[in-house]
Design a protein around this motif. Structure first.
Motif, PDB file in Angstrom:
ATOM      1  N   CYS A  26       0.860  -1.165   0.000  1.00 16.92           N
ATOM      2  CA  CYS A  26       0.000   0.000   0.000  1.00 16.92           C
ATOM      3  C   CYS A  26       0.905   1.226   0.000  1.00 16.92           C
ATOM      4  N   CYS A  31      -4.700   6.746   0.865  1.00 14.97           N
ATOM      5  CA  CYS A  31      -5.203   5.670   1.721  1.00 14.97           C
ATOM      6  C   CYS A  31      -5.299   6.213   3.143  1.00 14.97           C
ATOM      7  N   CYS A  33      -4.198   5.065   5.716  1.00 15.19           N
ATOM      8  CA  CYS A  33      -2.956   4.910   6.492  1.00 15.19           C
ATOM      9  C   CYS A  33      -2.008   6.097   6.310  1.00 15.19           C
ATOM     10  N   CYS A  40      -2.972  -0.325   7.547  1.00 19.06           N
ATOM     11  CA  CYS A  40      -3.683  -0.040   6.313  1.00 19.06           C
ATOM     12  C   CYS A  40      -5.075  -0.643   6.392  1.00 19.06           C
TER      13      CYS A  40
END
Ligand SMILES: [Zn+2]
Length: 306
Positions: A26, A31, A33, A40
């Motif tokens: 990722c 995202c 995160c 994530c």
């Protein structure tokens, strides 16, 4: 000015160094995160599609790739079950490449963003390059096959219903639309395979069409609008991944499928690019799909600028 679909020379020379292993994770950007920094929170098939696009990207450059969903905790990481190993990809798939035997270069966001392009030629190309030779671990293959065989044994229509939190991302398709389609297909198909995270939807379908007609997996499903995978009350993270994986493979072996704008639906077509399918969508989702398709075509022709 750089063309959007073209690698910069600097990036290309980094990637083409000897011994490079293109490592898919990722990338953080875009995202959750990247805001919260710890784990994530993306769903299984959002990451799966990214992994496939990463393999596709690396294959085009003729370099090795490695899927590393273990650089931080992911929602499917099950380190207790897997002796500290966070990389859930390895719970399900065997990888030929050893990431410690090369020079790791992580992917960046733009290179394999899991964009959904609904084009047959795209499914076929990606399938050939990056999906066909995926290797499921033995016990995973056995589990997946059990469900797939139940679908294959009959003339089965696969149906994907994405409930719970999905309305946050796209307009959901009302259940009545599924009822109408299934009604119309009662004579044509012996069975309906229902893949859903929504326990209420499954109960209603069983009530309407009878237990004999419905195939479904024993699975953890959501009772409300919280997604199953973000609900940490389910301790068996490995099993959540296994169930959604088995659903997707089973959908891909049905005679035809009713799909929606979701990553699971999309992955079905990467697993089986010849699948006959009906896509249920709102008019807004349709417009956005057509727009994405058009931009993708322009990108491929090198017309659109960064
Ligand atoms: Zn993330």
């Amino acid at each position: 000015m750089e063309k959007r679909n073209k690698l910069s020379n600097a990036r290309r020379s980094v990637l083409k160094q000897p011994g490079v292993i293109y490592t898919v994770r990722c990338p953080g950007t875009h995202c959750d995160c990247s805001h919260f920094g710890v784990d994530c929170r993306r769903g299984f098939f959002s990451l799966w599609i990214q992994a496939i696009y990463g393999r596709f990207f690396a294959n085009k450059l003729d370099i090795s790739s490695y899927i590393d969903f273990g650089d931080k905790p992911y929602l499917y990481s099950d380190p207790v079950k897997y002796d500290g190993d966070l990389n859930f990809w390895n719970y399900y798939y065997s990888q030929q490449v050893d990431q410690h035997q090369g020079r790791i270069v992580p992917n960046n966001y733009i290179e394999n963003y899991p964009l959904r392009i609904w084009k047959r030629s795209h499914f076929k190309k990606v399938h050939r390059s990056a999906v066909k030779d995926l290797v499921l671990k033995d016990q995973i293959r056995a589990y997946v096959r059990l469900l797939s065989e139940r679908c294959r044994r009959y003339h089965t229509l696969g149906v994907h219903i994405r409930g719970s939190d999905h309305s946050v991302e796209v307009e959901t398709v009302p259940l009545e639309r599924y009822f109408r389609i299934l009604d119309k297909n009662l004579k044509k198909y012996e069975k309906f395979f229902i893949s859903t995270d929504d326990s209420k939807a499954l109960t209603l379908l069983i009530k309407e069409f009878g237990e004999d007609r419905i195939i479904s997996q024993e699975a953890v499903r959501s009772e409300n609008d919280q997604a199953i995978h973000t609900n940490m009350q389910h301790p068996d993270r490995y099993r959540l991944g296994l169930q959604v994986l088995a659903d997707c493979y089973a959908l891909s072996v049905c005679q035809a499928a009713v799909l929606v704008h979701s990553n699971v639906s999309y992955a079905v077509l990467l697993l089986n690019p010849k699948m006959r399918y009906t896509l249920l969508e709102s008019s807004r989702s349709r417009r956005s799909r057509l727009r994405t398709g058009a931009l993708y075509t322009l990108d491929r022709w090198g017309i659109r600028k960064m």
